[in-house]
Enzyme design. Structure first.
Site, PDB file in Angstrom:
ATOM      1  N   GLU A 134       4.159   4.142   9.262  1.00  0.00           N
ATOM      2  CA  GLU A 134       3.505   4.791   8.119  1.00  0.00           C
ATOM      3  C   GLU A 134       4.524   5.259   7.094  1.00  0.00           C
ATOM      4  OE1 GLU A 134       0.437   8.470   7.091  1.00  0.00           O
ATOM      5  OE2 GLU A 134       1.419   8.389   9.046  1.00  0.00           O
ATOM      6  N   ASP A 169      -1.956   5.147   4.404  1.00  0.00           N
ATOM      7  CA  ASP A 169      -2.448   6.496   4.126  1.00  0.00           C
ATOM      8  C   ASP A 169      -2.581   6.642   2.613  1.00  0.00           C
ATOM      9  OD1 ASP A 169      -2.659   9.283   3.587  1.00  0.00           O
ATOM     10  OD2 ASP A 169      -1.796   9.731   5.546  1.00  0.00           O
ATOM     11  N   GLN A 195      -6.004   5.964   6.266  1.00  0.00           N
ATOM     12  CA  GLN A 195      -6.224   7.405   6.240  1.00  0.00           C
ATOM     13  C   GLN A 195      -6.386   7.866   4.797  1.00  0.00           C
ATOM     14  OE1 GLN A 195      -2.665   8.731   8.324  1.00  0.00           O
ATOM     15  NE2 GLN A 195      -3.804   8.941  10.236  1.00  0.00           N
ATOM     16  N   GLU A 228      -7.491  12.747   7.230  1.00  0.00           N
ATOM     17  CA  GLU A 228      -6.290  13.492   7.623  1.00  0.00           C
ATOM     18  C   GLU A 228      -5.933  14.457   6.500  1.00  0.00           C
ATOM     19  OE1 GLU A 228      -1.980  12.548   9.676  1.00  0.00           O
ATOM     20  OE2 GLU A 228      -2.496  11.499   7.831  1.00  0.00           O
TER      21      GLU A 228
END
Length: 246
Positions: A134, A169, A195, A228
């Site tokens: 990530e 993300d 996310q 998140e």
């Protein structure tokens, strides 16, 4: 099928014991959960709560230590692989599908070599799991090795491991790269999980500069989308976005 959502229990209901947070996610209508660092909670307790609720656990992170991960830190191979082994074992015990291997604060060719070697180790040690990497933005995690989706895709392509994927993300990618819809399309082949959180404060996704109610349905992704975000108050109070987005 409408949008499905995963509760990231590193932030949501973080004031509760992890098994109770899993039950809260179920009661709130989430379709799955994901974890940060659950290692202090016995795996059998987590597994029991997952079985009770019927929620799948999408994944968890390797330990971050003092350097926000170990796998790109030169000279830390033994420690990095111990963290990977521990993450794999915990994931298997609870039936999680993925392990996010955290890189750490590092830079340069030696860091990249270390990260590649440790990612190859993780992929080979756990062919039954998706190994995720990530990119983190440089403002929240200054000095972190992995900062852009382009850098991540280069690593994924170079290693040629079928179970090595990108954690996309939206929060971090918006801050570092922007143009989320187009960027997602460009790296879609490498994506293993998605996310989201409000930008720029990582708060609830129905506030901030991104219209997630329009963005998320536009993404070519049919898995649960990972919420998140930092609620800033009681998690249940912040969940109005979920029914609105659906």
């Amino acid at each position: 099928m409408g949008l499905r959502f995963s509760a990231n229990l590193g932030f949501l209901w973080a004031d509760r014991p992890l098994p109770d947070a899993i039950r809260a996610a179920k009661a709130a209508g989430f379709d799955a959960v994901e974890l940060h660092w659950p290692y202090e909670t016995p795996a059998d307790e987590v597994k029991a709560a997952l079985d009770e609720t019927g929620l799948p656990c999408l994944g968890l992170n390797t330990l971050r230590g003092e350097t926000n991960g170990l796998s790109a830190i030169p000279g830390q191979t033994r420690e990095a692989r111990a963290a990977i082994d521990r993450g794999i074992a915990y994931a298997r015990e609870i039936g999680a599908g993925a392990l996010h291997v955290m890189a750490g604060f590092a830079e340069g060719p030696q860091a990249e070599a270390a990260f590649r070697e440790n990612l190859a180790y993780a992929c080979e040690a756990a062919p039954d799991l998706t190994i995720l990497i990530e990119p983190l933005n440089r403002y929240d995690a200054p000095g972190y090795f992995l900062t852009t989706t382009g850098q991540a895709v280069v690593l994924i392509d170079a290693l040629e491991r079928e179970n090595l994927k990108l954690m996309f993300d939206c929060y971090h990618v918006q801050i570092m790269e922007g143009d989320l819809t187009r960027r997602f399309g460009e790296v879609r082949r490498a994506v293993g999980h998605v996310q989201f959180a409000g930008v720029p404060d990582r708060g609830p996704p129905d506030a901030g500069e991104i219209a997630f109610d329009r963005l998320l349905p536009a993404l070519d992704w049919d898995g649960p989308l990972g919420a998140e975000y930092k609620p800033g108050e009681d998690t249940d109070v912040t969940l109005g976005w979920m029914s609105a987005f659906r």
